[in-house]
Design an enzyme around this catalytic site. Structure first.
Site, PDB file in Angstrom:
ATOM      1  N   LYS A   8     -12.167 -56.128 -11.990  1.00 49.26           N
ATOM      2  CA  LYS A   8     -12.468 -56.677 -13.339  1.00 49.26           C
ATOM      3  C   LYS A   8     -11.858 -58.198 -13.616  1.00 49.26           C
ATOM      4  CE  LYS A   8     -10.196 -53.766 -15.729  1.00 49.26           C
ATOM      5  NZ  LYS A   8      -9.653 -52.630 -14.418  1.00 49.26           N
ATOM      6  N   ARG A  36      -8.231 -48.760 -23.334  1.00 54.12           N
ATOM      7  CA  ARG A  36      -8.141 -47.698 -22.371  1.00 54.12           C
ATOM      8  C   ARG A  36      -8.114 -46.253 -22.575  1.00 54.12           C
ATOM      9  NH1 ARG A  36      -3.546 -50.063 -17.865  1.00 54.12           N
ATOM     10  NH2 ARG A  36      -4.808 -51.854 -17.165  1.00 54.12           N
ATOM     11  N   ARG A  95      -2.522 -55.766  -1.985  1.00 50.53           N
ATOM     12  CA  ARG A  95      -2.375 -56.921  -2.753  1.00 50.53           C
ATOM     13  C   ARG A  95      -0.795 -57.588  -2.868  1.00 50.53           C
ATOM     14  NH1 ARG A  95      -5.225 -55.919  -8.592  1.00 50.53           N
ATOM     15  NH2 ARG A  95      -3.397 -54.650  -8.946  1.00 50.53           N
ATOM     16  N   ARG A 138       4.035 -56.358  -6.193  1.00 46.62           N
ATOM     17  CA  ARG A 138       4.257 -56.008  -7.725  1.00 46.62           C
ATOM     18  C   ARG A 138       4.760 -54.730  -7.818  1.00 46.62           C
ATOM     19  NH1 ARG A 138      -0.637 -58.294 -10.776  1.00 46.62           N
ATOM     20  NH2 ARG A 138      -1.140 -56.140 -10.823  1.00 46.62           N
ATOM     21  N   ARG A 172      -0.946 -44.355 -11.973  1.00 49.33           N
ATOM     22  CA  ARG A 172      -1.869 -45.012 -12.918  1.00 49.33           C
ATOM     23  C   ARG A 172      -2.810 -44.462 -13.040  1.00 49.33           C
ATOM     24  NH1 ARG A 172      -1.092 -50.947 -11.189  1.00 49.33           N
ATOM     25  NH2 ARG A 172      -2.440 -51.389 -12.745  1.00 49.33           N
TER      26      ARG A 172
END
Length: 218
Positions: free
Chosen positions: A13, A88, A123, A156, A167
Site C-alpha cells: 500500500k 481498519r 524488511r 522494526r 497483526r
C-alpha cells in the site's frame, strides 16, 4: 480525489500510495507514519501507541480517528487525499461517514498470507532516514548495512514474525465486516470500490490502479 487504500500489512500500500500522490498531487496520509511520528515524539499518547503496537494489537479507534481527523483538516487536503491504513474496521469507516468525509475510491490490495509474512519479516530499516530495504526484494549492498551511511539496519519491533502473525490475525477478523460494509455502499451509494491482486509486480499493480483512476473518475 479522495482515495482509501485497503489491505493487510505487507501488500504494498505504501509503495502504490507514493505513485498515486505523485501523479495526482494529493497528500499521502499513512496511519503507520502518523503513529510512528507520535511514538518518536515521546508524548504520553506516543508511549501508549508504542506499547499497543509492541503487543501486536491495533491502536484504539478513538486515538486513530482523532489523529486522522486532525490531518485531513490541514489545508493540503483541500483538493483530496489518500488514506493508507485507515479505516481498519467498520467503526472507523462509519466515523468517516458521520464526519461527512466523502470518499471517491476504495482500492483494496489482496495478497496470500504466506507472501505477507515473507514481505514483512524480511524488511530492514535505517532508523534515522526511514529508508527501507528487504533481504530478498530490495537488499542493501552490504548485509544489514545502510547503503548511504554505513550504519546498521534494524528490524522494526512490529515487523518481527510473532508480532506480524498477531497483526494479521486481528486484521482478518476486522476486515471481513469492513469489506462487506463497503460492498454494500458500492451498491447503495455508487461507491467506486475495486479489489486488486497485490501479489502482482509493483508495475502491474500500478498499471491497474492507473487504469481505474483514469477511466472511472468524473
Amino acid at each position: 480525489m479522495r482515495i482509501i487504500l485497503l489491505g493487510p500489512p505487507g501488500t504494498g500500500k505504501g509503495t502504490q500510495g507514493k505513485f498515486i500522490i505523485k501523479k495526482y498531487n494529493i497528500p499521502h496520509i499513512s496511519t503507520g507514519d502518523i503513529l510512528r511520528e507520535n511514538i518518536s515524539s515521546g508524548s504520553i499518547i506516543g508511549e501508549k501507541i508504542k506499547n499497543t503496537m509492541i503487543q501486536g494489537k491495533l491502536v484504539d479507534n478513538n486515538i486513530i480517528c482523532d489523529l486522522i481527523t486532525k490531518r485531513i483538516q490541514k489545508k493540503d487536503c483541500d483538493n483530496g487525499f489518500l488514506l493508507d491504513g485507515f479505516p481498519r474496521n467498520i467503526e472507523q469507516a462509519q466515523y468517516l461517514s458521520r464526519k461527512k468525509i466523502n470518499i471517491d475510491y476504495i482500492l483494496e490490495l489482496l495478497i496470500p498470507y504466506k507472501l505477507i509474512l515473507e514481505r514483512i519479516s524480511g524488511r530492514r530499516i535505517h532508523l534515522n532516514s526511514g529508508r527501507i530495504y528487504h533481504i530478498k526484494f530490495n537488499p542493501p549492498k552490504e548485509k544489514n548495512i545502510d547503503d548511504f551511511t554505513g550504519e546498521k539496519l534494524c528490524i522494526r519491533e512490529d515487523d518481527k514474525i510473532e508480532i506480524v502473525k498477531k497483526r494479521l490475525k486481528e486484521y482478518i477478523q476486522l476486515s471481513q465486516p469492513l469489506t462487506q460494509y463497503y460492498q454494500e455502499k458500492k451498491i447503495q451509494d455508487n461507491l467506486k470500490y475495486f479489489q486488486l491482486n497485490g501479489a502482482n509486480t509493483l508495475s502491474e499493480v500500478k498499471k491497474n490502479i492507473d487504469f481505474i483512476l483514469k477511466n472511472s473518475y468524473f
